[in-house]
Design a protein around this motif. Structure first.
Motif, PDB file in Angstrom:
ATOM      1  N   UNK A  12     -20.901 -36.941  -0.507  1.00 53.78           N
ATOM      2  CA  UNK A  12     -21.107 -35.810   0.398  1.00 53.78           C
ATOM      3  C   UNK A  12     -21.020 -36.310   1.834  1.00 53.78           C
ATOM      4  N   UNK A  13     -20.630 -35.438   2.737  1.00 54.66           N
ATOM      5  CA  UNK A  13     -20.551 -35.814   4.147  1.00 54.66           C
ATOM      6  C   UNK A  13     -21.931 -35.772   4.791  1.00 54.66           C
ATOM      7  N   UNK A  83     -31.500 -32.285   1.965  1.00 55.96           N
ATOM      8  CA  UNK A  83     -30.782 -31.650   3.064  1.00 55.96           C
ATOM      9  C   UNK A  83     -30.598 -32.621   4.214  1.00 55.96           C
ATOM     10  N   UNK A  84     -29.631 -32.298   5.069  1.00 55.43           N
ATOM     11  CA  UNK A  84     -29.377 -33.108   6.264  1.00 55.43           C
ATOM     12  C   UNK A  84     -29.235 -34.588   5.905  1.00 55.43           C
ATOM     13  N   UNK A  85     -28.403 -34.855   4.938  1.00 58.30           N
ATOM     14  CA  UNK A  85     -28.222 -36.223   4.458  1.00 58.30           C
ATOM     15  C   UNK A  85     -27.560 -37.108   5.502  1.00 58.30           C
ATOM     16  N   UNK A  86     -27.941 -38.368   5.499  1.00 54.18           N
ATOM     17  CA  UNK A  86     -27.360 -39.365   6.389  1.00 54.18           C
ATOM     18  C   UNK A  86     -26.824 -40.527   5.549  1.00 54.18           C
ATOM     19  N   UNK A  87     -25.959 -41.356   6.120  1.00 51.42           N
ATOM     20  CA  UNK A  87     -25.453 -42.514   5.360  1.00 51.42           C
ATOM     21  C   UNK A  87     -26.572 -43.422   4.847  1.00 51.42           C
ATOM     22  N   UNK A 117     -30.167 -43.212 -13.622  1.00 55.34           N
ATOM     23  CA  UNK A 117     -29.813 -43.096 -12.211  1.00 55.34           C
ATOM     24  C   UNK A 117     -28.546 -42.300 -11.981  1.00 55.34           C
ATOM     25  N   UNK A 118     -28.422 -41.764 -10.771  1.00 55.13           N
ATOM     26  CA  UNK A 118     -27.232 -41.026 -10.357  1.00 55.13           C
ATOM     27  C   UNK A 118     -26.893 -41.457  -8.934  1.00 55.13           C
ATOM     28  N   UNK A 119     -25.605 -41.686  -8.690  1.00 51.59           N
ATOM     29  CA  UNK A 119     -25.163 -42.232  -7.397  1.00 51.59           C
ATOM     30  C   UNK A 119     -25.026 -41.126  -6.365  1.00 51.59           C
ATOM     31  N   UNK A 120     -25.650 -41.342  -5.219  1.00 52.10           N
ATOM     32  CA  UNK A 120     -25.484 -40.467  -4.058  1.00 52.10           C
ATOM     33  C   UNK A 120     -24.830 -41.287  -2.957  1.00 52.10           C
ATOM     34  N   UNK A 121     -23.707 -40.814  -2.477  1.00 49.73           N
ATOM     35  CA  UNK A 121     -22.999 -41.489  -1.395  1.00 49.73           C
ATOM     36  C   UNK A 121     -22.795 -40.509  -0.257  1.00 49.73           C
ATOM     37  N   UNK A 122     -23.258 -40.903   0.924  1.00 50.50           N
ATOM     38  CA  UNK A 122     -23.141 -40.047   2.101  1.00 50.50           C
ATOM     39  C   UNK A 122     -22.189 -40.726   3.077  1.00 50.50           C
ATOM     40  N   UNK A 123     -21.117 -40.052   3.413  1.00 53.80           N
ATOM     41  CA  UNK A 123     -20.107 -40.616   4.315  1.00 53.80           C
ATOM     42  C   UNK A 123     -20.289 -40.068   5.719  1.00 53.80           C
ATOM     43  N   UNK A 124     -19.797 -40.838   6.692  1.00 52.25           N
ATOM     44  CA  UNK A 124     -19.873 -40.390   8.090  1.00 52.25           C
ATOM     45  C   UNK A 124     -18.884 -39.256   8.351  1.00 52.25           C
TER      46      UNK A 124
END
Length: 124
Positions: A12-13, A83-87, A117-124
Motif C-alpha cells: 500500500x502507498x 490508517x495513515x500508514x507510513x513506510x 503472519x501477513x506481510x504489510x509493505x508501505x511504499x513512499x
C-alpha cells in the motif's frame, strides 16, 4: 490448542489504509486476550495493540490514533484497522492469543499461540 490465521496484508502507498484479520479456531476465543505484533527485518517482534476479553484495548505509542483493534466473538476474529500508514509500518504482522490471562498483555511472552503472519509493505 488454538490455531490462528492472519490475512489482509499487502502493498500500500504511504497515507493509505489496510484492515488485517485474524481468525482463531479451537479454545474459547471470547475468554482470551488477543494481540497484534509486527517484525521488520533485523528487528525484534514489536507490540502493536491488544484487546482483552472485556474489550479493554492497549496500543503502542507509535500507532495510537492511527490503528484500531477490535474483535468479533461471533466470528472468532480480531481485526486491526490501520490508517495513515507510513513506510515505518512495513513489517510482518502476526496475531497472538493469550490463554493464560495476563493482566496487561503487551509482551511477546504473554502470548502462547501465534499465527504465521501477513506481510504489510508501505511504499513512499
Amino acid at each position: 490448542q488454538v490455531s490462528l490465521v492472519e490475512s489482509g496484508g499487502e502493498l500500500v502507498q504511504a497515507g493509505g489504509s489496510l484492515r488485517l484479520s485474524c481468525v482463531a479456531s479451537g479454545g474459547a476465543f471470547s475468554s482470551y486476550s488477543m494481540g497484534w505484533f509486527r517484525q521488520a527485518p533485523g528487528n525484534d517482534r514489536e507490540f502493536v495493540p491488544a484487546i482483552s476479553w472485556s474489550t479493554a484495548t492497549y496500543y503502542a505509542d507509535s500507532v495510537k490514533g492511527r490503528f484500531t483493534i477490535s474483535r468479533d466473538n461471533a466470528k472468532n476474529t480480531v481485526y486491526l484497522q490501520m490508517n495513515n500508514l507510513t513506510p515505518e509500518d512495513t513489517a510482518v504482522y502476526s496475531c497472538g492469543v493469550d490463554t493464560l490471562g495476563s493482566w496487561v498483555p503487551m509482551k511477546v511472552s504473554d502470548y502462547d499461540y501465534w499465527g504465521q503472519g501477513t506481510q504489510v509493505t508501505v511504499s513512499n
